[in-house]
Every structure is written in structure tokens, then in C-alpha cells.
Write a protein that holds these residues in place. Structure first.
Motif, PDB file in Angstrom:
ATOM      1  N   TYR A 385     -26.907   5.117   9.604  1.00 13.84           N
ATOM      2  CA  TYR A 385     -25.934   5.828  10.001  1.00 13.84           C
ATOM      3  C   TYR A 385     -25.301   7.647   9.604  1.00 13.84           C
ATOM      4  O   TYR A 385     -25.327   7.729   8.277  1.00 13.84           O
ATOM      5  CB  TYR A 385     -24.991   4.580  10.123  1.00 13.84           C
ATOM      6  N   MET A 386     -25.209   7.567  10.362  1.00 14.22           N
ATOM      7  CA  MET A 386     -23.885   9.095   9.462  1.00 14.22           C
ATOM      8  C   MET A 386     -22.524   9.192   9.189  1.00 14.22           C
ATOM      9  O   MET A 386     -22.005   8.377  10.592  1.00 14.22           O
ATOM     10  CB  MET A 386     -24.777  10.491  10.884  1.00 14.22           C
ATOM     11  N   GLU A 387     -22.405  10.082   8.374  1.00 15.97           N
ATOM     12  CA  GLU A 387     -21.027  10.070   7.852  1.00 15.97           C
ATOM     13  C   GLU A 387     -20.632  11.709   8.364  1.00 15.97           C
ATOM     14  O   GLU A 387     -21.480  12.325   7.165  1.00 15.97           O
ATOM     15  CB  GLU A 387     -20.418   9.122   6.865  1.00 15.97           C
ATOM     16  N   PRO A 388     -19.291  12.281   7.557  1.00 14.57           N
ATOM     17  CA  PRO A 388     -19.140  11.459   9.391  1.00 14.57           C
ATOM     18  C   PRO A 388     -19.529  11.453  10.633  1.00 14.57           C
ATOM     19  O   PRO A 388     -19.982  11.800  10.665  1.00 14.57           O
ATOM     20  CB  PRO A 388     -17.224  12.872   9.332  1.00 14.57           C
ATOM     21  N   ASN A 389     -18.143  10.684  11.495  1.00  9.12           N
ATOM     22  CA  ASN A 389     -18.160  10.069  12.959  1.00  9.12           C
ATOM     23  C   ASN A 389     -18.676  11.854  13.375  1.00  9.12           C
ATOM     24  O   ASN A 389     -17.952  12.689  13.135  1.00  9.12           O
ATOM     25  CB  ASN A 389     -17.161   9.721  13.292  1.00  9.12           C
ATOM     26  N   LEU A 390     -19.615  11.560  14.926  1.00 12.55           N
ATOM     27  CA  LEU A 390     -20.350  12.286  15.269  1.00 12.55           C
ATOM     28  C   LEU A 390     -19.657  12.255  16.756  1.00 12.55           C
ATOM     29  O   LEU A 390     -19.973  13.513  17.554  1.00 12.55           O
ATOM     30  CB  LEU A 390     -21.336  12.934  15.328  1.00 12.55           C
ATOM     31  N   PHE A 391     -18.720  11.131  17.219  1.00 10.32           N
ATOM     32  CA  PHE A 391     -18.530  10.560  18.495  1.00 10.32           C
ATOM     33  C   PHE A 391     -17.043  10.642  18.163  1.00 10.32           C
ATOM     34  O   PHE A 391     -16.984  10.019  17.371  1.00 10.32           O
ATOM     35  CB  PHE A 391     -19.077  10.020  18.664  1.00 10.32           C
ATOM     36  N   ARG A 392     -15.933  10.126  18.863  1.00 11.53           N
ATOM     37  CA  ARG A 392     -14.389   9.799  18.904  1.00 11.53           C
ATOM     38  C   ARG A 392     -14.721   8.550  20.316  1.00 11.53           C
ATOM     39  O   ARG A 392     -15.047   9.162  20.832  1.00 11.53           O
ATOM     40  CB  ARG A 392     -13.492  10.324  19.327  1.00 11.53           C
ATOM     41  N   HIS A 393     -14.673   7.289  19.495  1.00 16.99           N
ATOM     42  CA  HIS A 393     -14.404   6.204  20.617  1.00 16.99           C
ATOM     43  C   HIS A 393     -12.584   6.496  21.060  1.00 16.99           C
ATOM     44  O   HIS A 393     -11.355   6.236  21.118  1.00 16.99           O
ATOM     45  CB  HIS A 393     -14.141   4.764  19.599  1.00 16.99           C
ATOM     46  N   ILE A 394     -12.609   6.221  22.193  1.00 16.63           N
ATOM     47  CA  ILE A 394     -11.250   6.721  22.973  1.00 16.63           C
ATOM     48  C   ILE A 394     -10.870   5.033  23.699  1.00 16.63           C
ATOM     49  O   ILE A 394     -10.092   5.855  24.554  1.00 16.63           O
ATOM     50  CB  ILE A 394     -11.173   7.366  24.081  1.00 16.63           C
ATOM     51  N   GLY A 395     -11.899   4.268  24.435  1.00 11.60           N
ATOM     52  CA  GLY A 395     -11.828   3.593  24.762  1.00 11.60           C
ATOM     53  C   GLY A 395     -10.601   2.217  24.314  1.00 11.60           C
ATOM     54  O   GLY A 395     -11.037   1.507  23.701  1.00 11.60           O
ATOM     55  N   MET A 396      -9.158   2.365  24.767  1.00 13.13           N
ATOM     56  CA  MET A 396      -8.520   2.144  23.752  1.00 13.13           C
ATOM     57  C   MET A 396      -8.321   0.247  24.651  1.00 13.13           C
ATOM     58  O   MET A 396      -7.820  -0.651  24.848  1.00 13.13           O
ATOM     59  CB  MET A 396      -7.323   2.316  24.396  1.00 13.13           C
TER      60      MET A 396
END
Length: 413
Positions: A385-396
Motif C-alpha cells: 500500500y502507498m502513503e500518502p493516499n491517492l484517493f479521498r473517501h467521500i462516502g459518509m
């Protein structure tokens, strides 16, 4: 004579104090901003935070819908058709599994994610052949508002029904995926397998599975390209060919679990930060005020402690953001078992993964991400896995029917 010695000691102490004050004045605004932002969010109620997250989500959705309105449907579809025809074997296929969220039909998560991928893929100059498609696994596909909106503009397929864009592969064994399942985790895994197998039919080198609420960042494809070239190479370097190929790379891991912890790699990071602070203060003090070795060591030690305290107060998540300066600074580590919002697969082992998943039983103790991790260990393949993230989680709001998640994790523009 004593007066001169006291004056000299006093002068040394004032220079020492000045050095620390100057460095503190440089670092203090960063700390105050972080703490004020955190404190401001803590004072708000959960209802207020959810309202704010909904407002931010609506703003992103408005921007995505404007993009769709300005898009020519036939030109957009032809871009992917030409790419598919021109490249007998693709470098990258993006599959976006999606299902409607009960009671939250107009959130527009899929629209935001698909539009961002479309923007990135159409301006990318790194990957040769690339493709994307929306994979609608809703049992009433036309009731999925986002998917119905986008299917005229972007490559699209659905599990139930027969509405599939030209060029998107059709599976012969689709009936296996349409049967009912005992629980939501089994259903989620079956839907994921359908979208993964569809992506596999493109015969691409890599498959990126991105859930509909995983919003890619601007630097995704550039960073991914350099990562792949480094790991095993889109280049023909003999050195990269000798490396053990990875099975998957996770491109998102929840930010709340990325902080400092009692783990060896993260302790090493803290030691590195202390060493950097020590060296910086030693250099500044010895360069600006030529003093004794003992005085320099004292100042450097205080400086290292200052950097350590600042890092702990700011949090590892904010420190890691500095790595976005260059695509070459991202970290690659052994993947944890959680999670599945965005995973890049090498296609070589995907068939075996699908067979493994089809034989499993899924309940609250063995959801999809745990099953994938079990396969990786059983087959002795490398998961990263990569750091920092390459995605944002928008699913509240989850697609699994759970209640709203903590809104503080979704406060970004």
C-alpha cells in the motif's frame, strides 16, 4: 575578571535563547493553525458537521454535473472506443463498481468519482492504452440515479439487464452473479467479482478497482506511473524485471489509522524526524554563533525534542502530506488487511483470486477485504500500500446500509 566571565556566560545564554525563540516562532504558526482547526471542529455538534459535509459534497457534485453538461456524449464514448481499438493490449483499466445507496439517492458519489477519472484519463500522457467503465450491480439498475445519468457519456455495463456500452466485454457466466446471497458481505463480494472479471476481459496489464465513493486525487496517474516503473517497470530495465512482482497495491487506507503508533516503521520515522531536527539546529547554531561543542549539542538536542513534540502534536497525517511535493517521495509498504476502496491489481493472478473468492463463505467476520488478504497470504504473493493516499473517501453514507459514518473524516473540499 568575574564580571567579564558572567557577562560572557550571559551573552552565550542569550544567543542560545535567541536561537530557540527564532525556531519556535517559525514553527509555532503551523502548530496554532492545526490546533485551532481541530478545536473548531470539536466544538461543532455531529449534526452541524454532517450538514457541513453534505454542503461540501453538494459543491463537488455541482462541479461534476457542470462537467457532464459540457461533455459531448458521442465524442466522450468515441475516445474510449478509439483507445480500445488502437491498443490490442492496454496498460490500465479502471473499473468502478457501484450500487445505489438506500435512502440517499442523490448524493452523487459515482458522478464525482467517474468525472474525476474521466478528466484524468483524457489528459494523461504516461500510460499507453487506458480504459474505464462504470459497473452497475444494482438489482434495479435504472433506479440508480448516477449510473443512469452517466451511461450515455462513459463506458458502462450492468449486472442486471442488458444495457452495456459498445466495447465493454460481456460475461458468459453472468447468471452466477445474479443469484441471491445470504448476507450483505457475500453480495458485496459477488458484485466485486463481476466487475473484476469484466475488467479482466480487456487483457490489460493492470486493473484499478475503485469503489464509487473513492475520489481520485489529481496526482493519481502520474504517481502511479512512477510507482509501477519503480516496482517492476513499464520500462525494460533488467533490474526491475528481477524484482518479485506484486499482486496488488492499495491506494487508500483510512487516515485515522495512519498516525504514529507503537510500530517499528513509524518509530523509525520519529527517530528520523528527531535526527533531522537535531542536525538542523546544530547547523544553525554552529553557523550563526560559533560556540563550543557542548553548547551546540545542548541546542541541537533541544531542537530535536522540539521537532519530536511538534510532529506528535501535528500528527503523522499532516507530516505525510509533505511527500506530495514529488511523486518519487511516496512510501510503499506491506499492505494491511483493510480495506478495498481503491486497489490496483496485476492481472496475472486475478483469475485465481476470483476462483478463491467464489469458494468462500462471507459473514461479519470475513468480509471482502479479509478474504482478499487471506488469498494473498495463502498464495504467498506481495500485497502493498502507498502513503500518502491517492484517493479521498467521500462516502459518509455506506452502500451496505449502515448508518452515517463520523463526519469529521469527510471534511475536505
Amino acid at each position: 575578571m568575574r564580571l567579564l566571565l558572567r557577562l560572557r556566560q550571559s551573552l552565550r545564554l542569550s544567543k542560545l535563547t535567541t536561537t530557540l525563540i527564532v525556531c519556535d516562532l517559525f514553527l509555532l504558526p503551523v502548530l496554532l493553525y492545526s490546533e485551532s482547526e481541530h478545536g473548531h471542529n470539536n466544538k461543532r455538534s455531529v449534526t452541524e458537521l454532517r450538514s457541513l459535509v453534505d454542503q461540501l459534497n453538494s459543491a463537488r457534485l455541482t462541479d461534476a454535473l457542470q462537467y457532464i453538461r459540457n461533455l459531448n456524449a458521442s465524442h466522450s464514448q468515441s475516445f474510449y472506443k478509439k483507445t480500445n481499438r488502437a491498443q490490442p493490449k492496454l496498460d490500465l483499466v479502471v473499473s468502478i463498481p457501484t450500487v445505489s445507496r438506500s435512502g440517499h439517492s442523490k448524493l452523487g458519489y459515482l458522478t464525482q468519482t467517474a468525472v474525476m477519472f474521466d478528466r484524468l484519463l483524457k489528459k494523461d500522457n504516461h500510460f499507453g492504452g487506458k480504459m474505464m467503465f462504470i459497473c452497475n450491480t444494482d438489482q434495479t439498475p435504472n433506479a440508480h440515479w448516477d449510473a443512469a445519468l452517466l451511461k450515455d457519456y462513459l463506458p458502462y455495463t450492468q449486472l442486471f439487464g442488458s444495457s452495456t456500452s459498445e466495447g465493454v466485454p460481456l460475461l458468459e457466466n453472468v447468471s452466477n452473479y445474479r443469484k441471491g446471497h445470504a448476507n450483505k458481505y457475500a453480495q458485496e463480494t459477488s458484485d466485486y467479482m463481476f466487475c473484476l472479471e469484466t475488467a479482466l476481459r480487456y487483457k490489460s496489464k493492470y486493473i484499478l478497482m475503485a469503489e464509487d465513493d473513492a475520489l481520485p486525487r489529481e496526482e493519481l496517474l502520474t504517481t502511479l506511473y512512477y510507482l509501477l516503473r519503480k516496482q517492476e517497470g513499464l520500462s525494460s530495465s533488467e533490474e526491475t524485471r528481477k524484482r518479485r512482482p506484486f499482486f496488488l497495491i492499495k491506494l487508500y487506507y483510512p487516515e485515522r489509522w495512519l498516525g504514529y503508533a507503537n510500530e517499528f516503521p513509524r518509530i523509525v520515522e520519529l527517530v528520523g524526524i528527531v535526527a533531522f531536527g537535531w542536525g538542523l539546529f546544530a547547523l544553525l547554531f554552529s553557523f550563526c554563533w560559533r560556540r563550543t561543542y557542548c553548547e551546540t549539542v545542548i541546542v541541537a538536542t533541544l531542537g530535536g525534542a522540539c521537532f519530536l513534540l511538534l510532529s506528535l502534536l501535528l500528527g503523522r497525517q499532516k507530516i505525510m502530506e509533505l511527500r506530495r511535493i514529488s511523486s518519487h517521495l511516496y512510501l510503499v509498504r506491506t499492505a494491511p488487511d483493510c480495506c478495498t476502496p481503491a486497489i490496483l491489481y496485476r492481472t496475472g493472478s486475478v483469475n485465481k483470486l476470483i476462483n478463491y473468492l467464489s469458494q468462500g463463505t462471507y459473514d461479519s467476520t470475513r468480509p471482502l477485504d479479509i478474504a482478499i488478504a487471506e488469498y494473498s497470504r495463502a498464495s504467498n504473493q506481495s500485497s502493498l500500500y502507498m502513503e500518502p493516499n491517492l484517493f479521498r473517501h467521500i462516502g459518509m453514507y455506506s452502500s451496505l446500509g449502515k448508518g452515517p459514518k463520523d463526519p469529521s473524516y469527510f471534511l475536505f473540499h
